[in-house]
Design a protein around this motif. Structure first.
Motif, PDB file in Angstrom:
ATOM      1  N   LYS A 175       0.933  -1.124   0.086  1.00  0.00           N
ATOM      2  CA  LYS A 175      -0.075   0.180   0.147  1.00  0.00           C
ATOM      3  C   LYS A 175       0.841   1.122  -0.006  1.00  0.00           C
ATOM      4  O   LYS A 175       1.796   1.339   0.668  1.00  0.00           O
ATOM      5  CB  LYS A 175      -0.966  -0.125   1.282  1.00  0.00           C
ATOM      6  CG  LYS A 175      -2.005  -0.890   1.107  1.00  0.00           C
ATOM      7  CD  LYS A 175      -2.904  -0.617   2.310  1.00  0.00           C
ATOM      8  CE  LYS A 175      -4.132  -1.758   2.556  1.00  0.00           C
ATOM      9  NZ  LYS A 175      -4.928  -1.692   1.214  1.00  0.00           N
TER      10      LYS A 175
ATOM     11  N   TYR B 217      -3.343  -0.200   6.539  1.00  0.00           N
ATOM     12  CA  TYR B 217      -3.226  -1.336   7.288  1.00  0.00           C
ATOM     13  C   TYR B 217      -3.818  -1.372   8.619  1.00  0.00           C
ATOM     14  O   TYR B 217      -3.785  -0.306   9.204  1.00  0.00           O
ATOM     15  CB  TYR B 217      -1.957  -1.844   7.424  1.00  0.00           C
ATOM     16  CG  TYR B 217      -1.230  -2.235   5.890  1.00  0.00           C
ATOM     17  CD1 TYR B 217      -1.637  -3.350   5.040  1.00  0.00           C
ATOM     18  CD2 TYR B 217      -0.174  -1.287   5.219  1.00  0.00           C
ATOM     19  CE1 TYR B 217      -1.017  -3.461   3.871  1.00  0.00           C
ATOM     20  CE2 TYR B 217       0.370  -1.506   4.084  1.00  0.00           C
ATOM     21  CZ  TYR B 217      -0.089  -2.738   3.518  1.00  0.00           C
ATOM     22  OH  TYR B 217       0.844  -2.811   2.300  1.00  0.00           O
TER      23      TYR B 217
ATOM     24  N   GLN C 130      -1.779  -5.793  11.478  1.00  0.00           N
ATOM     25  CA  GLN C 130      -0.984  -5.781  10.312  1.00  0.00           C
ATOM     26  C   GLN C 130       0.355  -4.926  10.263  1.00  0.00           C
ATOM     27  O   GLN C 130       1.519  -5.198   9.820  1.00  0.00           O
ATOM     28  CB  GLN C 130      -1.767  -5.008   8.747  1.00  0.00           C
ATOM     29  CG  GLN C 130      -2.712  -6.171   8.244  1.00  0.00           C
ATOM     30  CD  GLN C 130      -3.640  -5.753   7.204  1.00  0.00           C
ATOM     31  OE1 GLN C 130      -3.957  -4.492   7.232  1.00  0.00           O
ATOM     32  NE2 GLN C 130      -3.802  -6.479   6.407  1.00  0.00           N
TER      33      GLN C 130
ATOM     34  N   HIS D 194      -2.367 -11.224   1.407  1.00  0.00           N
ATOM     35  CA  HIS D 194      -1.463 -10.918   2.161  1.00  0.00           C
ATOM     36  C   HIS D 194      -1.132  -9.458   1.976  1.00  0.00           C
ATOM     37  O   HIS D 194      -1.205  -8.953   0.723  1.00  0.00           O
ATOM     38  CB  HIS D 194      -0.167 -11.646   2.202  1.00  0.00           C
ATOM     39  CG  HIS D 194      -0.142 -12.869   2.974  1.00  0.00           C
ATOM     40  ND1 HIS D 194       0.611 -13.868   2.742  1.00  0.00           N
ATOM     41  CD2 HIS D 194      -0.835 -13.269   4.076  1.00  0.00           C
ATOM     42  CE1 HIS D 194       0.304 -14.992   3.438  1.00  0.00           C
ATOM     43  NE2 HIS D 194      -0.870 -14.674   4.439  1.00  0.00           N
ATOM     44  N   TRP D 195      -0.750  -8.744   3.156  1.00  0.00           N
ATOM     45  CA  TRP D 195      -0.643  -7.135   2.953  1.00  0.00           C
ATOM     46  C   TRP D 195       0.529  -6.832   2.033  1.00  0.00           C
ATOM     47  O   TRP D 195       0.034  -5.599   1.584  1.00  0.00           O
ATOM     48  CB  TRP D 195       0.025  -6.813   4.369  1.00  0.00           C
ATOM     49  CG  TRP D 195       1.340  -7.209   4.751  1.00  0.00           C
ATOM     50  CD1 TRP D 195       1.868  -8.323   5.088  1.00  0.00           C
ATOM     51  CD2 TRP D 195       2.429  -6.466   4.358  1.00  0.00           C
ATOM     52  NE1 TRP D 195       3.226  -8.427   5.148  1.00  0.00           N
ATOM     53  CE2 TRP D 195       3.753  -7.081   4.662  1.00  0.00           C
ATOM     54  CE3 TRP D 195       3.084  -4.981   4.047  1.00  0.00           C
ATOM     55  CZ2 TRP D 195       4.908  -6.714   4.827  1.00  0.00           C
ATOM     56  CZ3 TRP D 195       4.192  -4.507   3.847  1.00  0.00           C
ATOM     57  CH2 TRP D 195       5.328  -5.600   4.269  1.00  0.00           C
ATOM     58  N   ASP D 196       1.356  -7.562   1.693  1.00  0.00           N
ATOM     59  CA  ASP D 196       2.178  -6.961   0.640  1.00  0.00           C
ATOM     60  C   ASP D 196       2.014  -7.452  -0.837  1.00  0.00           C
ATOM     61  O   ASP D 196       2.787  -7.158  -1.771  1.00  0.00           O
ATOM     62  CB  ASP D 196       3.795  -7.704   0.648  1.00  0.00           C
ATOM     63  CG  ASP D 196       3.777  -9.063   1.015  1.00  0.00           C
ATOM     64  OD1 ASP D 196       2.847  -9.672   1.601  1.00  0.00           O
ATOM     65  OD2 ASP D 196       4.848  -9.804   0.874  1.00  0.00           O
TER      66      ASP D 196
ATOM     67  N   ASN E  54      -8.124  -6.836   6.110  1.00  0.00           N
ATOM     68  CA  ASN E  54      -8.997  -5.770   6.080  1.00  0.00           C
ATOM     69  C   ASN E  54     -10.217  -6.413   5.373  1.00  0.00           C
ATOM     70  O   ASN E  54     -10.096  -6.636   4.253  1.00  0.00           O
ATOM     71  CB  ASN E  54      -8.695  -4.510   5.274  1.00  0.00           C
ATOM     72  CG  ASN E  54      -7.480  -3.706   5.993  1.00  0.00           C
ATOM     73  OD1 ASN E  54      -7.128  -3.667   7.265  1.00  0.00           O
ATOM     74  ND2 ASN E  54      -6.581  -3.077   5.112  1.00  0.00           N
TER      75      ASN E  54
ATOM     76  N   GLU F 269     -11.183  -4.836   2.107  1.00  0.00           N
ATOM     77  CA  GLU F 269     -10.073  -4.584   1.274  1.00  0.00           C
ATOM     78  C   GLU F 269     -10.710  -4.334  -0.272  1.00  0.00           C
ATOM     79  O   GLU F 269     -10.261  -3.617  -0.998  1.00  0.00           O
ATOM     80  CB  GLU F 269      -8.975  -5.697   1.283  1.00  0.00           C
ATOM     81  CG  GLU F 269      -7.730  -5.567   0.665  1.00  0.00           C
ATOM     82  CD  GLU F 269      -6.796  -4.523   1.564  1.00  0.00           C
ATOM     83  OE1 GLU F 269      -6.780  -3.364   1.044  1.00  0.00           O
ATOM     84  OE2 GLU F 269      -6.423  -5.034   2.460  1.00  0.00           O
TER      85      GLU F 269
END
Length: 331
Positions: free
Chosen positions: A67, A73, A77, A118-120, A157, A160
């Motif tokens: 992001k 996040y 996260q 996943h966050w990345d 999230n 998301e």
């Protein structure tokens, strides 16, 4: 005189920088230096598909990276991200797209496929307000409810992705219905209507190809195959893109985090899970290993006839050697 066989449908693929993160080697590969940490990319890819009779290609992004706004996040996260510093958020996917110097911006992206959430890899979906999102089966349920103690809901999230613009891929197996995995969410009518100019989900079906038990022909012409790639996270998928008559590009997402694992020089690391057992960075280490074996088997099965270049999301060596393949360049 024999009729010449038509050339296979192909696409163009361009890499995009989409942020960087720092990974401790001991969590990812065997026989690691316990002190070594490497700052690696989270790669995104622009895939362009020009169908017969159309004047404009359908533009697809595979993964969105990190992001742009770290405050987007959740607190859980962000606690995880604190262990992956330094994290470099610029250029992100959108900045890299705009830096290409052509008339393609985020508003021109038709489809976004996420290898997983996943966050990345989730990036900033709101940048792509014209796009329809395609994710693996169970992904929306995973975002909302998490999946067990290792992947609680607060690591995701739940908003998301825009529900009215998101289509989950079909179940790979009917046996998944009764399993503990996150349940499939049926797409809304508005999402199906939005995707109709580009794709026909009604024709989608998982079919075997070489060593892969389940692939899905996205456009129905063999140019882009979604590959079910279990192991890392529920809903994890890869893309197999045909870029020439005799060349594939395999976009592997997080099938592994270090190309040395694919090359056989390293294995998947195991470490303490905090509950008296061992785990890896994959939700199912055995399934992740089987996916890697299938990828390697696929490459070998076509060796000598079709070249297959495998690119995983966090391969910093590949990034350094292939800057000419980044947008507006192509693979």
């Amino acid at each position: 005189m024999s009729v010449r066989e038509a050339s296979p449908a192909v696409v163009t693929v361009s890499a995009l920088d989409a942020g960087h993160l720092t990974l401790p080697e001991r969590l990812f590969v065997t026989d690691a230096d316990p002190e070594k940490r490497a700052t690696v990319p989270s790669l995104s890819f622009l895939v362009q598909h020009l169908a017969p009779g159309r004047t404009r290609p359908t533009r697809l992004l595979f993964d969105l990276g990190v992001k742009r706004d770290i405050h987007g996040y959740t607190s859980s996260q962000q606690a995880h991200i604190a262990q992956r510093q330094p994290v470099i958020i610029s250029p992100d996917c959108t900045e890299s797209l705009l830096a290409g110097g052509t008339a393609v911006g985020p508003q021109d992206i038709d489809l976004v496929i996420l290898s997983h959430v996943h966050w990345d890899h989730v990036g900033t979906p709101s940048d792509f307000s014209s796009a329809t999102f395609i994710v693996g089966s169970g992904t929306l349920g995973l975002l909302k409810h998490g999946d067990g103690p290792l992947y609680p809901a607060d690591l995701f999230n739940d908003d998301e992705l825009p529900f009215d613009r998101t289509v989950e891929l079909p179940l790979v197996s009917p046996f998944d219905v009764g399993s503990d995995r996150p349940k499939q969410t049926q797409p809304s009518n508005s999402a199906l209507a939005r995707i109709a100019p580009y794709l026909n989900p009604g024709t989608w079906a998982w079919k075997p190809l070489s060593t892969f038990p389940a692939t899905l022909d996205l456009f129905g012409d063999g140019s882009i195959l979604v590959v079910d790639s279990p192991g890392h996270l529920y809903g994890h998928v890869n893309l197999l893109c045909r870029i020439a008559e005799s060349k594939y590009v395999y976009l592997g997402g997080d099938c592994c985090h270090d190309p040395r694992i694919l090359e056989g020089d390293k294995g998947i690391a195991l470490y303490e899970d905090g509950r008296g057992g061992l785990r890896s960075v994959h939700v199912d280490t055995q399934a992740a290993g089987a996916t890697l074996d299938r990828i390697k088997g696929f490459v070998e099965s076509y060796r000598g006839t079709i070249e297959t270049e495998v690119i995983v999301a966090h391969d910093g060596v590949w990034r350094g050697l292939n800057r000419h393949k980044f947008w507006p360049g192509t693979l």
